[in-house]
Design an enzyme around this catalytic site. Structure first.
Site, mmCIF file in Angstrom:
data_model
loop_
_atom_site.group_PDB
_atom_site.id
_atom_site.type_symbol
_atom_site.label_atom_id
_atom_site.label_comp_id
_atom_site.label_asym_id
_atom_site.label_seq_id
_atom_site.Cartn_x
_atom_site.Cartn_y
_atom_site.Cartn_z
ATOM 1 N N ARG A 63 -5.686 -1.316 7.122
ATOM 2 C CA ARG A 63 -5.246 -1.874 6.081
ATOM 3 C C ARG A 63 -3.718 -1.465 5.896
ATOM 4 O O ARG A 63 -3.362 -2.958 4.905
ATOM 5 C CB ARG A 63 -6.094 -1.593 4.956
ATOM 6 C CG ARG A 63 -5.597 -2.594 3.256
ATOM 7 C CD ARG A 63 -6.877 -1.340 2.598
ATOM 8 N NE ARG A 63 -5.723 -0.379 1.681
ATOM 9 C CZ ARG A 63 -6.204 0.870 1.494
ATOM 10 N NH1 ARG A 63 -7.427 1.326 1.673
ATOM 11 N NH2 ARG A 63 -5.428 2.241 1.078
ATOM 12 N N ASN A 80 2.417 0.129 -6.249
ATOM 13 C CA ASN A 80 2.021 1.007 -5.131
ATOM 14 C C ASN A 80 3.431 1.182 -4.677
ATOM 15 O O ASN A 80 3.674 2.694 -4.154
ATOM 16 C CB ASN A 80 1.734 -0.224 -3.968
ATOM 17 C CG ASN A 80 0.366 -0.323 -3.914
ATOM 18 O OD1 ASN A 80 -0.424 0.570 -4.327
ATOM 19 N ND2 ASN A 80 -0.114 -1.436 -3.263
ATOM 20 N N HIS A 98 -10.056 16.674 2.851
ATOM 21 C CA HIS A 98 -10.409 15.158 2.884
ATOM 22 C C HIS A 98 -11.973 14.652 3.063
ATOM 23 O O HIS A 98 -12.617 13.795 2.621
ATOM 24 C CB HIS A 98 -9.667 14.604 3.332
ATOM 25 C CG HIS A 98 -9.295 13.366 3.358
ATOM 26 N ND1 HIS A 98 -9.857 12.319 3.466
ATOM 27 C CD2 HIS A 98 -9.310 12.605 1.780
ATOM 28 C CE1 HIS A 98 -9.506 10.626 3.680
ATOM 29 N NE2 HIS A 98 -9.316 11.258 1.760
ATOM 30 N N ARG A 119 -11.021 12.562 -4.985
ATOM 31 C CA ARG A 119 -10.849 12.558 -5.824
ATOM 32 C C ARG A 119 -12.604 11.642 -6.547
ATOM 33 O O ARG A 119 -13.213 11.202 -6.458
ATOM 34 C CB ARG A 119 -10.363 11.052 -6.064
ATOM 35 C CG ARG A 119 -8.708 11.383 -5.408
ATOM 36 C CD ARG A 119 -8.376 10.262 -4.965
ATOM 37 N NE ARG A 119 -6.610 10.424 -3.710
ATOM 38 C CZ ARG A 119 -6.206 10.185 -4.295
ATOM 39 N NH1 ARG A 119 -5.838 11.316 -5.453
ATOM 40 N NH2 ARG A 119 -4.919 11.010 -3.479
#
Length: 727
Positions: free
Chosen positions: A582, A52, A453, A393
């Site tokens: 999150r 990350n 997206h 993706r």
């Protein structure tokens, strides 16, 4: 009253980048949790924090540095300039890295040793049997792959690739030798040359050695082996010192779409330039030789605040490789097997099943197979006329892409939007786009200045009563690999209004035509934010009228100023707002008269929370939506996103159950405090609720006449006593 409150005052907002660091800190807290989290899971969480942080530097820090270099003085949502953000971030990231290595050195390494796994930190600590093993291993497996590179007047400083691990050395010509290539023997005795060698990424970084005498398994890292034998790489030279180092480059692509005649070609060009990006981070061992450090600092032109002195192995993503050593299953969470979806077990033909009623799927608790089967069956169904899909993706060996290619080969009309600007998936998506085109699909490479997206697939099928549109909408990517670890929700439907909207979406993507109206879908960038603001204000009006009013929502990130200001105002008037966020959250809780009625929590578990759910009370007539969009400016203003309603009463209750269970989680939930920190809940006297474990059990409980294949999703071993993790 609200007329006297400026809900957009920067003091009411957190900086998005500092908020992201808090999220990575929550991941790190899982790596530090010896009471609940199994040892090897903790190692994996530490690897996640490292991965990350790498991406954070390559994109977010890089973007801020670009702004600083350009002299941009604008302020962010919290009133900070780019320069102020960078100053704060460098302080925080240095502290964060220290905490990472404190966790590794003082907690995880001792626990691994007690569990029976030793990591040789220095090659000087090898015993005779291990040395003998490595002598052969190095000669046969490592030495042929290495390429040492020297720096002198005829050989400039080599290109050091982004994120690669390298070993830098200072070398000195032996007293009795002459440089065979340059015939230099007149060099001064103390003259030092710089040389470097890349630690090959094609070789395993974790090397298992013969077991120790006490039966413990033993591993050593590849770079430590190279350091042991580095003298063999430089004939006629003495190695004065050698240390590993690692750089991070600016990897944020700058694409001039206005000037680009062909977006695919332009992105291919930019990808090649990534390897030349500005060096924005340098990692070196804390005990590195000052003379070698001087060379690296000069060649990379990097300021001191962007240099990280490391107490341990560089690049802690290696922790994710160490835990692959066999024989330690008792220190891992058992691998979960996704449950079948009952509706598709009863009716294997996906179109027959969807015609009966809408179907909700919940990944990874339920298998992703129906999503793949939806495209695979459409590819061979003689009654299917066309397939249309967006891909953001996909996996490296995508069965969905293979099915789309097969459909085109079978004469179906196949239209696929492949988003070439999906960050760090650009190369992968270019490959798939070319493959699909070669198969005969009509491929769209994304839209001008927008990322697509949204997650939508539409199949047009000829049936007795005419052409019927079958639609899948989801919160996550069409990626069969990540579907095993990301929590996402999907909806299969043949609802006519949604089918009409789906047609309008694909016409908009392929022909830039905007529909006069949307029947059920909310679509960004033009309509979605307006829709959300309208729903928030409706709750506010209900609260003003003395009616019960609440909003419960889940997303990955929350940083859109318009949405946050609307939530503040709604809270001011009494709307109860519960948020599951999150990652980034720029909203503050507990501000008097502003956010006293807002509560925020974040769940960090073995599965990555990825679904987006929005529940508005609507005076008792609950409206529930799911979709691909977070409450971020990029999702609402700069992307094509789809948020869709859940209308089947049974499915509505199911989605509400997901949210309520996650809000009840007291094991993996971190609760935001008024000072911006996050704390785990006090479970004393409370029933333990781990939402991810509960969803695993519930998914298998729904499977008819089949026993659950696992007794429990999580096995908690008795952990060795941990060392004190405090500084």
């Amino acid at each position: 009253m609200s007329e006297t409150i400026d809900f957009r005052n920067p003091k009411y907002y957190y900086n998005r980048e500092l908020s992201w660091l808090l999220f990575d800190g929550r991941c790190l807290s899982e790596a530090r949790d010896s009471k609940i989290v199994p040892l090897f899971d903790r190692m994996n969480f530490l690897a996640i924090t490292a991965s990350n942080l790498d991406e954070f530097f390559m994109v977010r820090i890089a973007s801020l540095l670009d702004q600083k270099h350009a002299g941009y003085r604008g302020r962010d949502i919290a009133g900070m300039t780019a320069e102020e953000q960078l100053s704060a971030l460098f302080d925080k990231t240095h502290d964060f890295v220290k905490e990472q290595y404190n966790t590794y050195n003082r907690s995880l390494l001792p626990a691994l040793s007690k569990a029976g796994l030793e990591i040789i930190r220095h090659h000087e600590d090898l015993n005779d049997a291990q040395k003998e093993y490595l002598d052969t291993y190095f000669e046969e497996n490592i030495y042929p792959v290495l390429t040492p590179m020297a720096l002198d007047s005829s050989r400039p400083f080599p290109l050091i690739l982004n994120k690669t691990l390298n070993i830098g050395a200072l070398i000195k010509l032996k007293d009795d030798k002459t440089d065979a290539l340059t015939k230099r023997s007149e060099k001064k005795k103390d003259d030092l040359d710089f040389a470097t060698v890349q630690v090959p990424s094609v070789l395993p970084r974790v090397i298992q050695l013969p077991d120790a005498e006490d039966g413990h398994k033993v591993v050593i890292l590849l770079e430590e082996v190279i350091l042991r034998y580095i003298g063999k790489l430089f004939q006629h030279y003495d190695v004065v010192c050698a240390y590993p180092y690692r750089i991070m480059r600016n990897a944020d692509l700058t694409i001039d779409e206005e000037e680009a005649e062909d977006l695919l070609i332009e992105i291919e060009k930019q990808l090649k330039r990534r390897q030349w990006g500005e060096v924005i981070r340098l990692e070196v061992p804390k005990d590195i030789d000052a003379r070698l450090m001087k060379v690296l600092k000069k060649e990379f032109k990097i300021p001191e605040e962007q240099i990280y002195y490391i107490d341990g192995p560089l690049d802690l993503t290696v922790c994710g490789k160490i835990i692959k050593v066999e024989g330690f299953d008792q220190y891992k969470t058992p691998r979960y097997t996704p449950a079948p979806v009952p509706e598709f077990m009863e009716t294997p033909n996906v179109f027959d099943a969807i015609r009966q009623h809408d179907i909700r799927v919940h990944h990874p608790y339920q298998t992703f197979d129906p999503v793949v089967a939806f495209v695979q069956q459409a590819a061979v169904d003689p009654d299917v006329l066309a397939i249309k899909q967006t891909l953001y993706r996909v996996s490296g060996n995508s069965p969905i892409v293979a099915a789309l290619a097969k459909a085109a080969d079978n004469g179906k009309q196949v239209t696929v939007l492949v988003e070439l600007k999906a960050r760090f998936d650009e190369e992968n998506n270019i490959v798939w786009a070319k493959k699909l085109e070669k198969a005969g699909c009509h491929v769209i490479y994304g839209l001008y200045r927008l990322k697509v997206h949204s997650k939508i697939t539409m199949v047009l099928r000829r049936e007795e009563d005419g052409i019927r549109r079958y639609v899948h909408l989801g919160t996550g990517n069409y990626n069969d690999a990540t579907a095993k670890i990301y929590t996402d929700l999907g909806l299969f439907t043949c609802d006519e209004a949604i089918g009409e909207d789906a047609t309008a979406v694909f016409n908009m993507l392929s022909g830039y035509s905007e529909p006069n109206r949307w029947f059920k879908l909310m679509v960004a960038p033009i309509w979605l934010k307006k829709g959300f603001l309208k729903l928030i204000r409706r709750e506010e009006e209900n609260a003003k009228a003395g009616k019960p009013a609440f909003i419960k929502a889940k997303m990955n990130s929350l940083c859109d100023p318009d949405i946050i200001a609307a939530l503040y105002e709604a809270s001011h008037y009494g709307v109860q707002i519960d948020l599951l966020v999150r990652g980034i959250c720029c909203l503050k809780v507990g501000i008097p008269d502003v956010s006293e009625n807002i509560h925020v929590r974040s769940i960090v578990g073995n599965f990555l929370e990825h679904s987006r759910i929005f529940w508005f009370h609507n005076d008792g007539r609950d409206e529930v939506f799911m979709g691909s969009a977070d409450w971020m400016p990029r999702n609402l203003d700069k992307r094509v996103e789809i948020v869709f309603p859940v209308e089947n009463p049974e499915l509505v209750e199911g989605v509400k159950h997901v949210l309520l269970t996650e809000f009840a989680d007291n094991v993996k939930a971190h609760v935001m405090q008024p000072d911006g920190s996050y704390v785990k809940m006090d479970k004393r006297g409370k029933v333990r609720v781990n939402s991810q474990e509960q969803f695993c059990a519930e998914a298998w409980a729904r499977v008819p006449k089949q026993p659950t294949p696992i007794e429990a999703h999580r096995f908690i071993p008795k952990e060795p006593q941990e060392l004190d993790e405090e500084e």
